[in-house]
Design an enzyme around this catalytic site. Sequence first.
Site, PDB file in Angstrom:
ATOM      1  N   GLU A   2       6.732   3.518  -7.739  1.00  0.00           N
ATOM      2  CA  GLU A   2       6.741   4.251  -8.791  1.00  0.00           C
ATOM      3  C   GLU A   2       6.872   6.012  -8.194  1.00  0.00           C
ATOM      4  O   GLU A   2       6.884   6.379  -8.199  1.00  0.00           O
ATOM      5  CB  GLU A   2       5.879   4.918  -9.457  1.00  0.00           C
ATOM      6  CG  GLU A   2       5.959   3.119 -10.790  1.00  0.00           C
ATOM      7  CD  GLU A   2       5.492   3.199 -12.010  1.00  0.00           C
ATOM      8  OE1 GLU A   2       5.473   3.887 -13.036  1.00  0.00           O
ATOM      9  OE2 GLU A   2       3.690   3.462 -11.444  1.00  0.00           O
ATOM     10  N   GLY A  46      -0.879   1.383 -10.903  1.00  0.00           N
ATOM     11  CA  GLY A  46      -1.099   3.280 -10.173  1.00  0.00           C
ATOM     12  C   GLY A  46      -0.874   3.648  -9.010  1.00  0.00           C
ATOM     13  O   GLY A  46      -0.118   1.763  -8.437  1.00  0.00           O
ATOM     14  N   THR A  61       2.846  -0.760  -2.353  1.00  0.00           N
ATOM     15  CA  THR A  61       3.590  -1.463  -3.330  1.00  0.00           C
ATOM     16  C   THR A  61       2.327  -3.027  -4.062  1.00  0.00           C
ATOM     17  O   THR A  61       1.934  -3.402  -2.931  1.00  0.00           O
ATOM     18  CB  THR A  61       4.635  -1.706  -3.724  1.00  0.00           C
ATOM     19  OG1 THR A  61       5.401  -2.834  -4.412  1.00  0.00           O
ATOM     20  CG2 THR A  61       5.030  -2.938  -2.239  1.00  0.00           C
TER      21      THR A  61
END
Length: 266
Positions: free
Chosen positions: A74, A28, A44
């Site tokens: 992401e 997530g 990260t």
Amino acid sequence: MDELQARKLIVEIGKLLYERSYVVSSDGNVSIRLDENTVLATPTMTCKGRMTEDSLALTDMDGKPLSDKRASSELAMHLLIYKMRPDVKAVCHAHPPHGTAFAVAGLAIDKPILSEVILTLGCVPLTSYGTPSTNELTEAMKPYVEHHNALLMANHGAVAYGDDLWQAFDRLETLEHTAKIAILAKALGGANDLPPDAIEKLINIREKAGYLKENARCQACGYLHDSQISCNLDVTYPNLLQANGGKVSFTREELIELLSQAANLS
């Protein structure tokens, strides 16, 4: 919101995500848009339940680092949403078990079974699979970001976004709660959809109350087309994802066994 408050809030939300098993390990990512060109994001390879305020990363809207901390791989998902939705100030991506079960089964959360969900969230479409941390993922999301406030990503997880981080988290929580209820209802023989006239009333209520704007009529929900609710915009969703109504069949015994296993893991 100033940066200090944002750091505290991201750490708080990260702990909630971890404690509720919406994420495990380093799964997530969460972000807040601080201003027109600055984003504060989770780092990260870090557990969301063990983050610290000084571990968070700052970047610009193109993902360029503005601090010595490295943002989630992401982050591009978040930046896409911010660029497509200027009203959005926070993004929350996680892997909530029941919602993600829909995503890996190839199903959207788009059935009109709960009035509260129609009022506050609308439907949650399923995007096609894209490799995480690549533009495949963001390209798959593009057709849906404008008119939806939460998405399921095939074989991956879920993302929700809103005016602030609490709203983004609440939408993710609603997504997960709805998925869990849908699975339980299936085990009991199936959920009953709300009738079209009830859906029309809910759409009108949510727009008057300001829960969702009129563009939410353009969501990828089959039940909107079955009602007399029309979208005045030219919206086309990929054919593959109109197959959100794809069916996955289990026997009653198989469903009960799956739910029992899920309960033991939670």
